[in-house]
Design a protein around this motif. Structure first.
Motif, PDB file in Angstrom:
ATOM      1  N   ASP A  17       0.806  -1.209   0.000  1.00  0.00           N
ATOM      2  CA  ASP A  17       0.000   0.000   0.000  1.00  0.00           C
ATOM      3  C   ASP A  17       0.844   1.267   0.000  1.00  0.00           C
ATOM      4  N   GLN A  18       2.121   1.160   0.347  1.00  0.00           N
ATOM      5  CA  GLN A  18       2.985   2.335   0.400  1.00  0.00           C
ATOM      6  C   GLN A  18       3.568   2.707  -0.957  1.00  0.00           C
ATOM      7  N   ALA A  20       3.257   3.790  -4.861  1.00  0.00           N
ATOM      8  CA  ALA A  20       2.429   4.362  -5.922  1.00  0.00           C
ATOM      9  C   ALA A  20       3.239   4.339  -7.221  1.00  0.00           C
ATOM     10  N   ASN A  61      -2.195   1.994  -6.654  1.00  0.00           N
ATOM     11  CA  ASN A  61      -2.299   3.456  -6.724  1.00  0.00           C
ATOM     12  C   ASN A  61      -1.497   3.938  -7.927  1.00  0.00           C
ATOM     13  N   THR A  83      -6.005   6.884 -11.837  1.00  0.00           N
ATOM     14  CA  THR A  83      -6.181   8.335 -11.816  1.00  0.00           C
ATOM     15  C   THR A  83      -5.466   8.934 -13.015  1.00  0.00           C
ATOM     16  N   LEU A 104      -0.696  14.361  -7.907  1.00  0.00           N
ATOM     17  CA  LEU A 104      -1.907  13.585  -7.662  1.00  0.00           C
ATOM     18  C   LEU A 104      -1.656  12.265  -6.938  1.00  0.00           C
ATOM     19  N   VAL A 105      -0.408  12.009  -6.580  1.00  0.00           N
ATOM     20  CA  VAL A 105      -0.096  10.788  -5.846  1.00  0.00           C
ATOM     21  C   VAL A 105      -0.610  10.911  -4.412  1.00  0.00           C
ATOM     22  N   ASN A 106      -1.229   9.857  -3.932  1.00  0.00           N
ATOM     23  CA  ASN A 106      -1.766   9.836  -2.582  1.00  0.00           C
ATOM     24  C   ASN A 106      -0.702  10.245  -1.568  1.00  0.00           C
ATOM     25  N   GLU A 107      -1.064  11.123  -0.652  1.00  0.00           N
ATOM     26  CA  GLU A 107      -0.101  11.607   0.332  1.00  0.00           C
ATOM     27  C   GLU A 107       0.372  10.523   1.291  1.00  0.00           C
ATOM     28  N   ASN A 108      -0.347   9.415   1.365  1.00  0.00           N
ATOM     29  CA  ASN A 108       0.063   8.308   2.230  1.00  0.00           C
ATOM     30  C   ASN A 108       1.140   7.441   1.596  1.00  0.00           C
ATOM     31  N   ALA A 109       1.368   7.614   0.303  1.00  0.00           N
ATOM     32  CA  ALA A 109       2.384   6.808  -0.380  1.00  0.00           C
ATOM     33  C   ALA A 109       3.768   7.169   0.146  1.00  0.00           C
ATOM     34  N   ARG A 160       9.815  13.969  -2.529  1.00  0.00           N
ATOM     35  CA  ARG A 160       8.629  14.448  -3.248  1.00  0.00           C
ATOM     36  C   ARG A 160       8.813  15.869  -3.771  1.00  0.00           C
TER      37      ARG A 160
END
Length: 218
Positions: A17-18, A20, A61, A83, A104-109, A160
């Motif tokens: 899940d981490q 993307a 993701n 996305t 647009l990458v999930n901030e949790n990645a 990032r």
């Protein structure tokens, strides 16, 4: 080095899940003479092959960066759970598309795989090996074949903000050079990580190498 097809699935769901991915598909494919993402590749298209490899490696993701003929790409992929990011200038450098995707990458990645649409033959096993290297502490992971660096590149999202402001001319090379002590080259047994698909001849040769035949429909 090689990796078992199930090796990624052996990792914890938290690790999966981490991760993307962004798939860069915004350019005009001028050197190709045809629109690269929608060319046939086996029984699918180039861009769908790229996405299949990412999904098979366990990455859920995914941001696809579109630009030229964006609506056609969106239509082709309309049934997929992805996305879309729009690069309004398909003639811009790759760094601009990377920034569009990163936004647009999930901030949790925690880490980002940067994949190119002209590398549709990079297998899920190779992608899984890059993820494994990151999970063992590498911050920037690049595959290489016979000493030649290739794609995709996996980057820890501690960088990032740097990904959002890459040097337009040097791109990811500048980021890796600036953090060379954190970078790791991983030898893989797939020549496709370092095999570009820029021209029509490149495309035909790659298709022949992967499938043993020319594209069925062009």
């Amino acid at each position: 080095m090689s990796v078992r097809p199930s090796e990624f699935k052996d990792q914890s769901p938290k690790t999966k899940d981490q991760i993307a991915a962004i798939l860069l598909a915004a350019g005009r494919s001028r050197r190709m003479g045809a629109f690269k993402p929608l060319l046939p590749f086996g029984d699918t298209t180039v861009i769908e092959s790229c996405l299949n490899n990412l999904h098979t490696a366990g990455i859920e993701n995914i941001v696809v960066v579109v630009g030229h003929r964006a609506e056609e790409v969106r239509a082709q992929l309309r049934n997929l759970n992805i996305t879309f990011a729009l690069n309004p200038d398909p003639d811009s450098e790759m760094s601009a598309s990377i920034a569009c995707g990163v936004e647009l990458v999930n901030e949790n990645a925690k880490a980002l795989l940067i994949s190119l649409v002209d590398h549709p033959a990079v297998s899920s096993e190779v992608i899984a090996l890059l993820i494994k290297e990151w999970s063992q502490g590498a911050k920037l992971v690049q595959p290489e074949y016979n000493g030649r660096g290739g794609h995709p590149v996996l980057i820890d999202l501690v960088y990032r903000h740097e990904l959002l402001a890459l040097d337009p001319q040097r791109g990811l090379r500048a980021l890796i050079a600036a953090h060379r002590e954190e970078a790791r080259r991983v030898s893989v047994d797939s020549p496709y990580v370092a095999r570009d698909m820029n021209t029509w001849e490149d495309y035909l040769r790659l298709h022949q190498a992967v499938f043993g035949a020319a594209p069925a429909r062009i």
